[in-house]
Design a protein around this motif. Structure first.
Motif, short mmCIF file in Angstrom:
data_model
loop_
_atom_site.label_atom_id
_atom_site.label_comp_id
_atom_site.label_asym_id
_atom_site.label_seq_id
_atom_site.Cartn_x
_atom_site.Cartn_y
_atom_site.Cartn_z
N ILE A 147 8.98 -0.64 -6.95
CA ILE A 147 8.88 -2.10 -7.02
C ILE A 147 8.32 -2.62 -5.70
O ILE A 147 8.84 -2.29 -4.64
N GLY A 148 7.29 -3.44 -5.80
CA GLY A 148 6.67 -4.00 -4.59
C GLY A 148 5.28 -3.42 -4.39
O GLY A 148 4.97 -2.32 -4.87
N GLN A 149 4.44 -4.19 -3.72
CA GLN A 149 3.07 -3.73 -3.48
C GLN A 149 2.66 -3.95 -2.03
O GLN A 149 1.60 -4.48 -1.72
N GLY A 150 3.57 -3.52 -1.13
CA GLY A 150 3.25 -3.52 0.29
C GLY A 150 2.82 -2.12 0.70
O GLY A 150 2.74 -1.20 -0.12
N ASN A 151 2.59 -1.93 1.99
CA ASN A 151 2.17 -0.61 2.47
C ASN A 151 3.27 0.43 2.33
O ASN A 151 2.98 1.62 2.19
N VAL A 152 4.53 0.00 2.36
CA VAL A 152 5.61 0.97 2.20
C VAL A 152 5.60 1.51 0.77
O VAL A 152 5.75 2.72 0.53
N ALA A 153 5.37 0.64 -0.22
CA ALA A 153 5.28 1.08 -1.62
C ALA A 153 4.15 2.12 -1.76
O ALA A 153 4.32 3.15 -2.41
N VAL A 154 3.02 1.84 -1.12
CA VAL A 154 1.88 2.77 -1.20
C VAL A 154 2.25 4.11 -0.54
O VAL A 154 1.96 5.18 -1.07
N ASP A 155 2.92 4.03 0.63
CA ASP A 155 3.35 5.27 1.32
C ASP A 155 4.21 6.12 0.39
O ASP A 155 4.01 7.32 0.26
N VAL A 156 5.21 5.48 -0.21
CA VAL A 156 6.17 6.21 -1.05
C VAL A 156 5.44 6.86 -2.23
O VAL A 156 5.62 8.06 -2.51
N GLY A 192 3.90 -5.10 -9.00
CA GLY A 192 3.96 -6.31 -8.18
C GLY A 192 4.36 -7.51 -9.01
O GLY A 192 3.94 -7.63 -10.17
N ARG A 193 5.15 -8.38 -8.41
CA ARG A 193 5.59 -9.56 -9.18
C ARG A 193 4.51 -10.64 -9.19
O ARG A 193 4.60 -11.62 -9.91
N ARG A 194 3.48 -10.47 -8.33
CA ARG A 194 2.34 -11.40 -8.36
C ARG A 194 1.08 -10.60 -8.71
O ARG A 194 1.17 -9.53 -9.28
N GLY A 195 -0.09 -11.13 -8.40
CA GLY A 195 -1.32 -10.51 -8.87
C GLY A 195 -2.00 -9.61 -7.86
O GLY A 195 -1.50 -9.44 -6.73
N ALA A 199 -1.30 -9.01 -3.60
CA ALA A 199 -0.68 -7.74 -3.16
C ALA A 199 -0.78 -7.61 -1.64
O ALA A 199 -1.76 -8.03 -1.04
N LYS A 200 0.26 -7.01 -1.03
CA LYS A 200 0.36 -7.01 0.43
C LYS A 200 -0.26 -5.77 1.08
O LYS A 200 -0.42 -5.72 2.29
N PHE A 201 -0.60 -4.73 0.27
CA PHE A 201 -1.12 -3.51 0.93
C PHE A 201 -2.45 -3.81 1.60
O PHE A 201 -3.19 -4.70 1.20
N VAL A 204 -7.23 0.16 3.97
CA VAL A 204 -7.31 1.59 4.27
C VAL A 204 -6.29 2.34 3.40
O VAL A 204 -6.58 3.39 2.82
N GLU A 205 -5.07 1.76 3.33
CA GLU A 205 -3.99 2.40 2.58
C GLU A 205 -4.31 2.42 1.08
O GLU A 205 -4.05 3.40 0.39
N LEU A 206 -4.90 1.34 0.58
CA LEU A 206 -5.26 1.29 -0.85
C LEU A 206 -6.33 2.33 -1.16
O LEU A 206 -6.22 3.08 -2.14
N PRO A 310 12.90 0.43 -5.02
CA PRO A 310 12.49 -0.89 -4.57
C PRO A 310 11.93 -0.78 -3.14
O PRO A 310 12.61 -0.30 -2.25
N ALA A 311 10.68 -1.19 -2.97
CA ALA A 311 10.04 -1.19 -1.63
C ALA A 311 9.68 -2.65 -1.36
O ALA A 311 8.53 -3.02 -1.32
N ILE A 312 10.74 -3.45 -1.22
CA ILE A 312 10.55 -4.92 -1.22
C ILE A 312 10.85 -5.53 0.15
O ILE A 312 11.06 -6.73 0.25
N GLY A 313 10.86 -4.71 1.17
CA GLY A 313 11.07 -5.25 2.52
C GLY A 313 12.42 -4.86 3.07
O GLY A 313 13.29 -4.36 2.36
N GLY A 351 11.76 -10.44 11.83
CA GLY A 351 11.79 -9.98 10.45
C GLY A 351 10.75 -8.87 10.28
O GLY A 351 9.92 -8.63 11.17
N PRO A 352 10.81 -8.17 9.11
CA PRO A 352 10.06 -6.92 8.97
C PRO A 352 8.60 -7.10 8.56
O PRO A 352 8.23 -6.77 7.43
N THR A 353 7.78 -7.60 9.45
CA THR A 353 6.36 -7.74 9.12
C THR A 353 5.49 -7.25 10.27
O THR A 353 5.92 -7.20 11.41
N GLY A 354 4.26 -6.92 9.91
CA GLY A 354 3.28 -6.54 10.93
C GLY A 354 3.23 -5.04 11.14
O GLY A 354 4.07 -4.30 10.63
N VAL A 355 2.20 -4.62 11.87
CA VAL A 355 2.00 -3.19 12.13
C VAL A 355 2.61 -2.85 13.50
O VAL A 355 3.18 -3.73 14.16
#
Ligand code: NAP
Length: 433
Positions: A147-156, A192-195, A199-201, A204-206, A310-313, A351-355
């Motif tokens: 669940i989720g479409q950030g870079n952590v979801a892609v990593d997993v 992803g719950r949105r489109g 998506a947050k990824f 490069v990761e995608l 769940p990779a939702i932050g 909070g948990p954002t950024g590289v």
């Protein structure tokens, strides 16, 4: 008079703070206090094991740790071995750089079933973080839902579908490599719950997902818009254009003879995790995006699966002795100033954002604040902490001890791998004997 500063946490935000403090002309001594025997925080325990280039930044942190004026107290936990009040008596300033180690919760029924693992735990498990060595997720399922479409979801997703050959030059923990190789996983649904535009990824990761040896990305063409619309900054628009182009390229990848698939699915949010004690599936509600927010449509569907990640932050833990904003999972602070000589940097502040590099300005800000607020050191510093830990028989590790653990891990590496990690605190400390 020398200013004595304690930085709690040896991850990126901690090291950038130490570096910024050392660059100042004021005479300063900095001690890094780290809960684990091993330093580097998310570089070691969070960054994916196949992203070794990112992990190379640890060499820069190593130089900082070995600089004049820097002390290191590994295997020392604030709250357990020493309190924040005691540190306030010992140091002129204390910097909290302890990150956001917990998973944000979905808050839906079934979330506590066996087979649901938040990404913080799951990533910690495959990265050999000693807190998660015993997680032992059962991977005896063909289908996984992330669940989720950030870079952590892609990593997993990527770590679960790469072949053993693709993982040769990584430092994935042995227990995770063995479990993943033995698992029958063929399909990962990353939802992803949105489109696709939201998506947050990052790109490069995608793109990496289109270059895997035995896995291909799958996208429903009907979910991709013709072009990026909406009110985005120029920078975000460029990223979204690139992501959309990459997703369109994925549509053109012909179904090759690959045995695994990662399905990028959009416009659906989880409403219930299904099954008895263990996960058997997930119930999702279709969504649409209104004013940037995901809104349920009242139509539902189910996916059969044996594992939900769940990779939702992430979320920070309250830090003992420091005021905490439980709603946002960060310490209460004013631009980083927490009060009483305490400062915050990194994810416990923002909070948990950024590289990784996003933490650098935090370190600069904290150093500037410390030198503005404290003009002359009045506290005893390092020797007082050493004496206190000695009195309590706390087995603390020096940075030289870590370098010996590091050497032992590198020496034990399989051919091609950078290291073979110790995955328990006992074996890390045991390597010193
Ligand atoms: P993230 O980028 O914030 O992504 C979280 C995802 O979870 C989003 O898709 C979000 O959707 C979704 N989500 C949140 N709450 C949800 C809910 N209740 N139900 C369904 N979906 C939900 O967080 P992350 O992936 O944990 O990454 C954290 C930070 O580390 C990011 O800045 C990331 O770029 C960085 N990172 C970077 C790398 C790299 O550079 N290779 C690798 C790993 C992590 P919405 O967008 O709708 O909220």
């Amino acid at each position: 008079m020398t200013i004595n500063v304690a930085v709690i946490g040896a991850g990126p935000s901690g090291f950038y703070t130490v570096d910024a403090l050392l660059k100042h002309e004021t005479d300063v001594r900095v001690d890094i206090i780290e809960r684990l025997p091993t330093p580097f925080g998310l570089i070691r325990g969070g960054v994916a094991p196949d992203h070794q280039t990112t992990k190379k930044v640890a060499r820069v942190y190593e130089k900082t740790a070995l600089s004049d004026g820097v002390g290191y107290f590994g295997n020392v936990e604030v709250g357990r071995d020493v309190t924040i009040a005691e540190l306030q008596d010992i140091y002129d300033a204390i910097v909290l750089a302890v990150g956001a180690p917990r998973d944000r919760k979905l808050g839906i029924p079934g979330e506590n079933k066996t087979g649901v693992f938040g990404s913080a735990d799951f990533v910690g498990w495959y990265n050999g973080h000693p807190d998660f060595t015993d997680l032992k997720p059962k991977l005896n399922t063909e289908t996984v839902v992330v669940i989720g479409q950030g870079n952590v979801a892609v990593d997993v997703a990527r770590v679960l579908v790469k072949t053993p050959e693709e993982m040769t030059e990584t430092d994935i923990a042995d227990h995770a490599a063995d479990a993943i190789d033995a698992s029958p996983i063929t399909d990962i649904h990353m939802i992803g719950r949105r489109g696709p535009i939201e998506a947050k990824f990052t790109n490069v990761e995608l793109r990496e997902m289109g270059k895997l040896a035995d896995c291909q990305p799958v996208i429903n063409a009907a979910q991709l818009p013709d072009e990026v619309t909406g009110d985005w900054s120029d920078r975000d628009k460029r990223l979204k254009d690139r992501n959309l182009a990459t997703m369109k390229e994925f549509l053109d990848i012909s179904p090759e003879d690959k045995s695994k698939r990662v399905h990028f699915s959009f416009y659906a949010k989880p409403v219930e995790i299904l099954g008895g004690d263990a996960v058997e599936g997930i119930r999702m509600e279709n969504t649409k995006v209104e004013a940037g927010r995901s809104v349920g449509t009242g139509e539902f569907f189910e996916i059969e699966c044996g594992l939900v990640i769940p990779a939702i932050g992430y979320f920070s833990d309250p830090f003992p002795g420091v005021p905490f904003d439980a709603d946002n999972g960060i310490v209460i602070h004013d631009e980083g100033r927490v009060g009483d000589g305490i400062y915050a940097v990194g994810w416990i502040k923002r909070g948990p954002t950024g590289v990784i590099g996003t933490n650098k300005p935090d370190g600069d800000i904290a150093a500037t604040q410390i030198f503005e607020d404290i003009t002359g050191g009045a506290k005893p510093g390092r020797e007082a902490l050493e004496a206190l830990l000695e009195e309590r028989s706390v087995p603390r590790l020096s940075f030289q001890d870590w370098l010996r653990i590091d050497e032992a891990e590198v020496a034990a590496a399989k051919p091609g791998a950078p290291r073979r990690k110790f995955v328990t605190i006992d074996t890390m400390i045991g390597a010193l004997n």
